[in-house]
Design an enzyme around this catalytic site. Structure first.
Site, PDB file in Angstrom:
ATOM      1  N   ARG A   2      94.692  -5.250  34.657  1.00  0.00           N
ATOM      2  CA  ARG A   2      96.251  -4.992  34.378  1.00  0.00           C
ATOM      3  C   ARG A   2      96.042  -3.750  33.069  1.00  0.00           C
ATOM      4  O   ARG A   2      96.782  -3.789  32.107  1.00  0.00           O
ATOM      5  CB  ARG A   2      97.013  -5.985  33.372  1.00  0.00           C
ATOM      6  CG  ARG A   2      97.371  -7.293  34.368  1.00  0.00           C
ATOM      7  CD  ARG A   2      98.299  -6.806  35.505  1.00  0.00           C
ATOM      8  NE  ARG A   2      99.027  -7.682  36.170  1.00  0.00           N
ATOM      9  CZ  ARG A   2      98.576  -8.505  37.187  1.00  0.00           C
ATOM     10  NH1 ARG A   2      97.302  -8.190  37.707  1.00  0.00           N
ATOM     11  NH2 ARG A   2      98.987  -9.527  37.378  1.00  0.00           N
ATOM     12  N   GLU A  53     102.568  -9.071  29.011  1.00  0.00           N
ATOM     13  CA  GLU A  53     102.031  -8.233  29.956  1.00  0.00           C
ATOM     14  C   GLU A  53     103.305  -7.223  30.066  1.00  0.00           C
ATOM     15  O   GLU A  53     102.827  -5.863  30.412  1.00  0.00           O
ATOM     16  CB  GLU A  53     102.150  -9.080  31.151  1.00  0.00           C
ATOM     17  CG  GLU A  53     101.093  -8.141  32.365  1.00  0.00           C
ATOM     18  CD  GLU A  53     101.753  -8.276  33.612  1.00  0.00           C
ATOM     19  OE1 GLU A  53     102.992  -8.393  33.898  1.00  0.00           O
ATOM     20  OE2 GLU A  53     101.047  -8.547  34.743  1.00  0.00           O
ATOM     21  N   SER A  68     105.427 -12.172  35.636  1.00  0.00           N
ATOM     22  CA  SER A  68     104.769 -12.670  34.666  1.00  0.00           C
ATOM     23  C   SER A  68     104.946 -12.069  33.388  1.00  0.00           C
ATOM     24  O   SER A  68     104.909 -10.891  33.420  1.00  0.00           O
ATOM     25  CB  SER A  68     103.104 -12.661  34.800  1.00  0.00           C
ATOM     26  OG  SER A  68     102.826 -13.216  36.011  1.00  0.00           O
TER      27      SER A  68
HETATM   28  N1  EPU Z   1     100.120 -23.074  36.596  1.00  0.00           N
HETATM   29  C1  EPU Z   1     100.775 -24.308  36.078  1.00  0.00           C
HETATM   30  N2  EPU Z   1     101.899 -23.987  35.615  1.00  0.00           N
HETATM   31  C2  EPU Z   1     102.948 -23.004  35.514  1.00  0.00           C
HETATM   32  C3  EPU Z   1     102.253 -21.971  36.323  1.00  0.00           C
HETATM   33  C4  EPU Z   1     100.910 -22.038  36.754  1.00  0.00           C
HETATM   34  O1  EPU Z   1      99.962 -25.079  35.821  1.00  0.00           O
HETATM   35  O2  EPU Z   1     103.933 -23.182  35.406  1.00  0.00           O
HETATM   36  C5  EPU Z   1      98.792 -23.069  37.170  1.00  0.00           C
HETATM   37  C6  EPU Z   1      98.507 -23.025  38.393  1.00  0.00           C
HETATM   38  O3  EPU Z   1      98.750 -24.522  39.147  1.00  0.00           O
HETATM   39  C7  EPU Z   1      97.478 -22.534  38.752  1.00  0.00           C
HETATM   40  C8  EPU Z   1      97.158 -21.363  37.635  1.00  0.00           C
HETATM   41  O4  EPU Z   1      97.957 -21.886  36.630  1.00  0.00           O
HETATM   42  O5  EPU Z   1      96.280 -23.299  38.699  1.00  0.00           O
HETATM   43  C9  EPU Z   1      97.409 -19.730  37.900  1.00  0.00           C
HETATM   44  O6  EPU Z   1      99.012 -19.811  38.538  1.00  0.00           O
HETATM   45  P1  EPU Z   1      99.343 -18.782  39.482  1.00  0.00           P
HETATM   46  O7  EPU Z   1      98.227 -18.849  40.968  1.00  0.00           O
HETATM   47  O8  EPU Z   1     100.669 -18.985  39.950  1.00  0.00           O
HETATM   48  O9  EPU Z   1      99.048 -17.225  38.819  1.00  0.00           O
HETATM   49  P2  EPU Z   1      99.250 -16.930  37.482  1.00  0.00           P
HETATM   50  O10 EPU Z   1      97.954 -16.689  36.902  1.00  0.00           O
HETATM   51  O11 EPU Z   1     100.293 -17.594  36.595  1.00  0.00           O
HETATM   52  C10 EPU Z   1      98.824 -14.391  38.351  1.00  0.00           C
HETATM   53  C11 EPU Z   1      99.507 -13.001  38.114  1.00  0.00           C
HETATM   54  C12 EPU Z   1     100.679 -12.792  38.918  1.00  0.00           C
HETATM   55  C13 EPU Z   1      99.996 -13.033  40.331  1.00  0.00           C
HETATM   56  C14 EPU Z   1      99.254 -14.369  40.512  1.00  0.00           C
HETATM   57  C15 EPU Z   1      98.851 -14.501  41.917  1.00  0.00           C
HETATM   58  C16 EPU Z   1      98.993 -12.256  35.658  1.00  0.00           C
HETATM   59  C17 EPU Z   1      99.499 -12.232  34.269  1.00  0.00           C
HETATM   60  N3  EPU Z   1      99.760 -12.677  36.623  1.00  0.00           N
HETATM   61  O12 EPU Z   1      99.525 -15.394  37.784  1.00  0.00           O
HETATM   62  O13 EPU Z   1     101.367 -11.439  38.749  1.00  0.00           O
HETATM   63  O14 EPU Z   1     101.265 -12.823  41.289  1.00  0.00           O
HETATM   64  O15 EPU Z   1      98.391 -14.434  39.614  1.00  0.00           O
HETATM   65  O16 EPU Z   1      97.775 -13.667  41.801  1.00  0.00           O
HETATM   66  O17 EPU Z   1      97.830 -12.027  35.880  1.00  0.00           O
HETATM   67  C18 EPU Z   1     102.827 -10.305  37.502  1.00  0.00           C
HETATM   68  O18 EPU Z   1     101.978  -9.752  37.018  1.00  0.00           O
HETATM   69  O19 EPU Z   1     103.912  -9.949  37.129  1.00  0.00           O
HETATM   70  C19 EPU Z   1     102.515 -11.443  38.471  1.00  0.00           C
HETATM   71  C20 EPU Z   1     103.328 -12.187  39.094  1.00  0.00           C
END
Ligand code: EPU
Length: 338
Positions: free
Chosen positions: A164, A334, A238
């Site tokens: 990012r 972010e 995010s």
């Molecule tokens: N999780 C929780 N509770 C929640 C949300 C997430 O326990 O409410 C856990 C999930 O179970 C999982 C982990 O956290 O084990 C990661 O969650 P997820 O795969 O949904 O991804 P994220 O890290 O929350 C990132 C990106 C997203 C992108 C997803 C998928 C960032 C800041 N965000 O989110 O990007 O879609 O991975 O690759 O890196 C964005 O940047 O706007 C965005 C949506």
């Protein structure tokens, strides 16, 4: 034609749905016009803000300055020395580029399906999802230098991409108006299926070897199930970045919370999902005034209706405080807060 509006509402230019105005809105649709806009904003004493479709933007209040947007269009494919190149106007919708690639047999964009935002922003923010990042496909960025009007171009290495991050967000902040981004795509399909629940979703549909179109459809399905549609509920995806911590901190947390999800970035650094920490703090699905935390993904802050920028900021600060208190980790937005 260049757009030039005074005292303009940005309501339709930010997916949080914040009703804030700017002093002047300038939109360029060619390199020539980008040079004209550069001249206007350099000679003006007011600050300026360059936006895409505002899908990663939180407006604190009215913006007392000039807002600049690209409407340069066009997706042009070429093959140079056996490489598939796609030169795209910075004002194109990024997902339209992904759709184009999937339709025409250019591979490597599938996992980036449905990320909101425009081509110019993909090169600034190094957008990413489901194990893929824009930096994996960016070959060249063309821009106009604001202070001189000169046309410049950068290759992938020049842009110093990281999670990012890019030089456009740091040393080069507010120095350039991006005009075109050229992506380099693969001839062969090498599906990336290892992130999160992609494989589980494919299994559910009895797909063992997905086509690019099938992978795109799965990604769209996963995103739609977790992320709110900004046309219905204001949000900017995010809200926070996932923090990266050192080994000692990681070990301490891992012992205390054996079920904590994490990604190993290197042997000494670990990414901890901020969404998980926010959920552990009890914020998932909760609200504070007109601002809220999405019920299906705690990393996403939402406008519950009529929220002001200040309402969202208040929720953001409360969550940051609680996460620091519980985990000893600072999380940072972010989204671009202006
Ligand atoms: N999780 C929780 N509770 C929640 C949300 C997430 O326990 O409410 C856990 C999930 O179970 C999982 C982990 O956290 O084990 C990661 O969650 P997820 O795969 O949904 O991804 P994220 O890290 O929350 C990132 C990106 C997203 C992108 C997803 C998928 C960032 C800041 N965000 O989110 O990007 O879609 O991975 O690759 O890196 C964005 O940047 O706007 C965005 C949506």
């Amino acid at each position: 034609m260049m757009k030039d509006y005074k005292d303009y509402s940005l309501l339709n230019h930010n997916t949080f749905g914040i009703d804030a105005k700017c002093n002047r809105f300038l939109e360029y649709s060619s390199v020539d016009e980008a040079q004209k806009v550069s001249e206007v904003i350099s000679n003006d004493n007011l600050p300026f803000l360059i936006i895409g479709c505002g899908s990663n933007l939180l407006l604190k209040s009215n913006y007392k300055g000039n807002v600049v947007h690209s409407d340069i269009r066009g997706i042009v494919a070429s093959s140079v020395n056996g490489e598939n190149l796609l030169r795209c106007g910075s004002g194109e919708v990024f997902d339209d580029v992904v759709a184009y690639c999937v339709e025409h047999g250019y591979y490597g964009t599938e996992n980036l399906s449905l990320i909101p935002g425009e081509v110019g922003a993909s090169a600034i923010q190094n957008i990413g999802a489901y194990g893929a990042e824009a930096k994996d496909i960016i070959a060249k960025v063309e821009a106009v230098e604001i202070s001189t009007g000169n046309i410049v171009e950068f290759n992938n290495v020049d842009c110093e991409y990281k999670y990012r991050q890019s030089k456009f967000k740091n040393e080069w902040k507010d120095k350039y108006l991006i005009t075109y981004v050229t992506y380099k795509l693969d001839n062969t399909f090498k599906p990336k299926l290892d992130y999160g629940n992609i494989r589980a979703k494919l299994a559910e549909k009895n797909i063992s070897e997905p086509t690019a179109k099938e992978l795109r459809d799965i990604i769209i399905e996963i995103r739609n199930a977790k992320l709110p549609d900004p046309k219905v509920t204001g949000n900017a995806g995010s809200f926070f970045m996932n923090p990266i911590v050192g080994f000692d901190k990681f070990k301490e947390l891992h012992e205390k919370y054996p079920n904590m999800p994490y990604y190993e970035v290197s042997k000494t650094s670990y990414k901890i999902p901020a969404g998980w920490m926010i959920e552990q703090c009890g914020w998932k699905g909760k609200r504070l005034g007109n601002a809220g935390v999405h019920e299906k993904q705690a990393l996403v802050l939402i406008n519950c209706g009529g929220a002001t920028g200040q309402d969202i900021i208040k929720l953001c600060e409360t969550i940051r405080h609680d996460v620091l208190d519980k985990f000893g980790i600072e999380i940072n937005p972010e989204v671009n807060i202006r």
